[in-house]
Design a protein around this motif. Structure first.
Motif, PDB file in Angstrom:
ATOM      1  N   ALA A 234       0.837  -1.195   0.000  1.00 45.91           N
ATOM      2  CA  ALA A 234       0.000   0.000   0.000  1.00 45.91           C
ATOM      3  C   ALA A 234       0.876   1.252   0.000  1.00 45.91           C
ATOM      4  CB  ALA A 234      -0.908  -0.003   1.228  1.00 45.91           C
ATOM      5  N   SER A 235       0.361   2.310  -0.563  1.00 44.25           N
ATOM      6  CA  SER A 235       1.116   3.554  -0.679  1.00 44.25           C
ATOM      7  C   SER A 235       1.604   4.035   0.687  1.00 44.25           C
ATOM      8  CB  SER A 235       0.246   4.639  -1.314  1.00 44.25           C
ATOM      9  OG  SER A 235       0.877   5.896  -1.235  1.00 44.25           O
ATOM     10  N   PRO A 236       2.875   4.429   0.786  1.00 42.72           N
ATOM     11  CA  PRO A 236       3.392   4.963   2.062  1.00 42.72           C
ATOM     12  C   PRO A 236       2.598   6.170   2.555  1.00 42.72           C
ATOM     13  CG  PRO A 236       5.194   4.490   0.534  1.00 42.72           C
ATOM     14  CD  PRO A 236       3.924   4.339  -0.247  1.00 42.72           C
ATOM     15  N   GLU A 237       1.968   6.883   1.644  1.00 37.53           N
ATOM     16  CA  GLU A 237       1.203   8.068   2.020  1.00 37.53           C
ATOM     17  C   GLU A 237      -0.022   7.730   2.865  1.00 37.53           C
ATOM     18  OE1 GLU A 237       0.259  10.096  -1.554  1.00 37.53           O
ATOM     19  OE2 GLU A 237       2.344  10.621  -2.036  1.00 37.53           O
ATOM     20  N   LEU A 238      -0.454   6.468   2.839  1.00 38.11           N
ATOM     21  CA  LEU A 238      -1.632   6.071   3.612  1.00 38.11           C
ATOM     22  C   LEU A 238      -1.335   5.971   5.106  1.00 38.11           C
ATOM     23  CD1 LEU A 238      -3.184   3.299   1.306  1.00 38.11           C
ATOM     24  CD2 LEU A 238      -3.910   5.680   1.545  1.00 38.11           C
ATOM     25  N   TRP A 239      -0.072   5.730   5.444  1.00 39.33           N
ATOM     26  CA  TRP A 239       0.283   5.551   6.853  1.00 39.33           C
ATOM     27  C   TRP A 239       0.264   6.902   7.564  1.00 39.33           C
ATOM     28  CZ3 TRP A 239       0.314   0.752   8.665  1.00 39.33           C
ATOM     29  CH2 TRP A 239       0.514  -0.298   7.754  1.00 39.33           C
ATOM     30  N   TRP A 240      -0.233   6.911   8.784  1.00 40.57           N
ATOM     31  CA  TRP A 240      -0.382   8.145   9.532  1.00 40.57           C
ATOM     32  C   TRP A 240       0.969   8.705   9.962  1.00 40.57           C
ATOM     33  CZ3 TRP A 240      -4.707   6.175  13.381  1.00 40.57           C
ATOM     34  CH2 TRP A 240      -5.866   5.887  12.640  1.00 40.57           C
ATOM     35  N   GLY A 241       0.980  10.021  10.175  1.00 35.49           N
ATOM     36  CA  GLY A 241       2.188  10.667  10.654  1.00 35.49           C
ATOM     37  C   GLY A 241       2.447  10.367  12.120  1.00 35.49           C
ATOM     38  N   ASP A 242       3.651  10.741  12.566  1.00 35.23           N
ATOM     39  CA  ASP A 242       4.077  10.415  13.936  1.00 35.23           C
ATOM     40  C   ASP A 242       3.124  10.977  14.991  1.00 35.23           C
ATOM     41  OD1 ASP A 242       6.236   9.048  12.946  1.00 35.23           O
ATOM     42  OD2 ASP A 242       7.645  10.706  13.200  1.00 35.23           O
ATOM     43  N   ASP A 243       2.666  12.204  14.809  1.00 35.24           N
ATOM     44  CA  ASP A 243       1.785  12.824  15.805  1.00 35.24           C
ATOM     45  C   ASP A 243       0.476  12.056  15.932  1.00 35.24           C
ATOM     46  OD1 ASP A 243       3.690  14.725  16.225  1.00 35.24           O
ATOM     47  OD2 ASP A 243       2.687  16.309  15.070  1.00 35.24           O
ATOM     48  N   ARG A 244      -0.064  11.620  14.799  1.00 34.11           N
ATOM     49  CA  ARG A 244      -1.341  10.899  14.831  1.00 34.11           C
ATOM     50  C   ARG A 244      -1.159   9.512  15.439  1.00 34.11           C
ATOM     51  NH1 ARG A 244      -5.429  10.259   9.618  1.00 34.11           N
ATOM     52  NH2 ARG A 244      -7.272   9.598  10.812  1.00 34.11           N
ATOM     53  N   VAL A 245      -0.037   8.873  15.145  1.00 38.60           N
ATOM     54  CA  VAL A 245       0.243   7.560  15.738  1.00 38.60           C
ATOM     55  C   VAL A 245       0.415   7.700  17.247  1.00 38.60           C
ATOM     56  CG1 VAL A 245       1.891   5.650  15.855  1.00 38.60           C
ATOM     57  CG2 VAL A 245       1.241   6.604  13.636  1.00 38.60           C
ATOM     58  N   GLU A 246       1.111   8.762  17.675  1.00 41.67           N
ATOM     59  CA  GLU A 246       1.303   8.982  19.107  1.00 41.67           C
ATOM     60  C   GLU A 246      -0.035   9.224  19.798  1.00 41.67           C
ATOM     61  OE1 GLU A 246       3.011   9.044  22.659  1.00 41.67           O
ATOM     62  OE2 GLU A 246       4.034   8.551  20.791  1.00 41.67           O
ATOM     63  N   ALA A 247      -0.941   9.962  19.145  1.00 42.46           N
ATOM     64  CA  ALA A 247      -2.277  10.184  19.715  1.00 42.46           C
ATOM     65  C   ALA A 247      -3.048   8.872  19.806  1.00 42.46           C
ATOM     66  CB  ALA A 247      -3.043  11.195  18.860  1.00 42.46           C
ATOM     67  N   PHE A 248      -2.862   8.009  18.819  1.00 39.37           N
ATOM     68  CA  PHE A 248      -3.474   6.676  18.833  1.00 39.37           C
ATOM     69  C   PHE A 248      -3.016   5.906  20.071  1.00 39.37           C
ATOM     70  CE2 PHE A 248      -2.894   2.163  17.967  1.00 39.37           C
ATOM     71  CZ  PHE A 248      -4.135   1.768  17.499  1.00 39.37           C
ATOM     72  N   VAL A 249      -1.718   5.888  20.307  1.00 39.18           N
ATOM     73  CA  VAL A 249      -1.167   5.133  21.433  1.00 39.18           C
ATOM     74  C   VAL A 249      -1.631   5.729  22.761  1.00 39.18           C
ATOM     75  CG1 VAL A 249       0.958   4.417  22.588  1.00 39.18           C
ATOM     76  CG2 VAL A 249       0.819   4.366  20.087  1.00 39.18           C
ATOM     77  N   ARG A 250      -1.667   7.055  22.850  1.00 40.16           N
ATOM     78  CA  ARG A 250      -2.087   7.703  24.093  1.00 40.16           C
ATOM     79  C   ARG A 250      -3.529   7.380  24.446  1.00 40.16           C
ATOM     80  NH1 ARG A 250       0.421  12.396  22.054  1.00 40.16           N
ATOM     81  NH2 ARG A 250      -1.666  13.242  21.645  1.00 40.16           N
ATOM     82  N   SER A 251      -4.351   7.148  23.442  1.00 35.84           N
ATOM     83  CA  SER A 251      -5.778   6.890  23.692  1.00 35.84           C
ATOM     84  C   SER A 251      -6.037   5.489  24.214  1.00 35.84           C
ATOM     85  CB  SER A 251      -6.594   7.123  22.414  1.00 35.84           C
ATOM     86  OG  SER A 251      -6.578   5.989  21.574  1.00 35.84           O
TER      87      SER A 251
END
Length: 379
Positions: A234-251
């Motif tokens: 899948a296109s690398p552009e589909l993967w979320w940026g670091d800030d969004r991934v960090e927000a995912f983990v925090r939740s």
């Protein structure tokens, strides 16, 4: 007659995964000669995969369909009528709801057909069995019995075929004067396709409605992870940026976070799926414990979309699942994604049946009833 195609009508056809499955049934040709759905986008997806759809797919509210609109000689009618009023996640209005109440319209059309299909196959969520304390299922079974059908109930989780937890119930109706010799009366033995609650349905209604069961093989074990179902390119552009991934983990809750950290430290990279939930008014992410997908849903909003998590060897990445991954998890690896927006495609698959499940029912139940000689030759 035994070599003739099985002529089928596909009510609430959606994007055509019932047809996809029926065309895979070995030993006899199944020919869908009529199909309908109310949504143009689903017709367009169907037509992109089945060019003959323009001849037989009617984009029409079933309330406007009459029995005379259907061609003659239909032996099999399938009905995946809307589940929203029956689902535990829905409003639980049951068969009086505007959506799931379309069952009655299917029955109305069925009543007017002459001759009626020898076999009907209905699919819906397990919530159908408990809606209004079981009264909705009893009412539906009674209506089908009044139309001359002997009835069987099955419960099959798609995880036996694909890495997706998707439990569904099925009603098979066979015209009472066409019951095959292998049909049994009484309560079926406990099995993976007929758990205790299905036995209870048979026990409750066998005297009053005429229930039957047919012996079926054990369901396969099914895949245990997402390998072969995920788009690894899948296109690398589909993967979320670091800030969004960090927000995912925090939740994540403490338990969820501990699960995530264990996966992160593993020496292998694995895939997990996650849903966004609302807990005590707060939006949080929940990671599945096992390595298969949760039940794909219609994408009415962000909370109904499923995310893919790639984690391991100290690396983490998150993105939304793609339409191709939804197709794969519905057993439709070869389905052409040529029509509609990505969200319409996700909606179409989330609202569909798993191809492998219908194919299994077709091979082990429908074919032996409708074309017994072909079933024997297949064996």
């Amino acid at each position: 007659m035994d070599n003739a195609p099985i002529r089928a009508a596909e009510f609430f056809a959606g994007i055509g995964l019932v047809r996809t499955a029926l065309e895979r049934v070995k030993g006899a040709q199944v020919q869908v000669v009529w199909a309908n759905d109310i949504k143009q986008a689903k017709h367009d997806a169907y037509a992109a995969n089945f060019p003959d759809a323009e001849d037989h797919f009617k984009v029409r509210d079933i309330r406007l369909v009459e029995a005379a609109d259907l061609p003659d000689g239909i032996e099999l009618a399938t009905s995946s009528f809307p589940c929203i009023d029956l689902s535990l996640a829905g409003n639980r209005r049951g068969l009086v709801g505007d959506q799931s109440g379309m069952f009655w319209e299917f029955a109305r059309v069925l009543e007017g057909m002459s001759p009626r299909p020898a076999v009907v196959l209905l699919e819906n969520v397990h919530g159908f069995a408990t809606s209004h304390g079981g009264q909705d299922l009893a009412a539906a079974l009674t209506r089908l019995s009044e139309l001359g059908y002997s009835l069987d109930v099955l419960a099959i989780d798609a995880r036996h075929f694909v890495p997706q937890s998707r439990p569904r119930m099925f009603i098979v109706g066979i015209e009472k004067d066409k019951l095959p010799p292998q049909a049994h009366n009484g309560v079926p033995p406990l099995s993976d396709a007929r758990p205790a609650w299905v036995q209870a349905v048979h026990a409750k209604h066998r005297q009053t409605l005429g229930m039957h069961f047919i012996d079926l093989p054990q369901l396969p074990e099914g895949p245990q992870d997402l390998e072969g179902f995920v788009e690894t390119d899948a296109s690398p552009e589909l993967w979320w940026g670091d800030d969004r991934v960090e927000a995912f983990v925090r939740s994540l809750s403490d338990i969820q976070k501990a699960r995530f950290e264990r996966l992160l430290s593993d020496d292998v990279v694995s895939y997990r799926t996650a849903y966004r939930r609302t807990r005590q008014g707060v939006s949080v992410w929940e990671l599945r414990k096992d390595a298969i997908a949760g039940c794909l849903r219609t994408t009415g909003g962000g909370s109904s979309k499923q995310a893919l998590v790639r984690v391991g060897k100290g690396s983490r990445a998150v993105r939304w699942m793609t339409p191709r991954e939804y197709a794969n998890l519905m057993g439709a690896h070869d389905y052409k994604l040529l029509a509609g927006t990505p969200n319409q495609q996700l909606f179409g698959f989330g609202d569909a049946v798993v191809v492998d499940v219908i194919e299994w029912i077709g091979n082990n139940y429908l074919l032996p009833v409708l074309r017994p000689d072909s079933a024997l030759r297949k064996e």
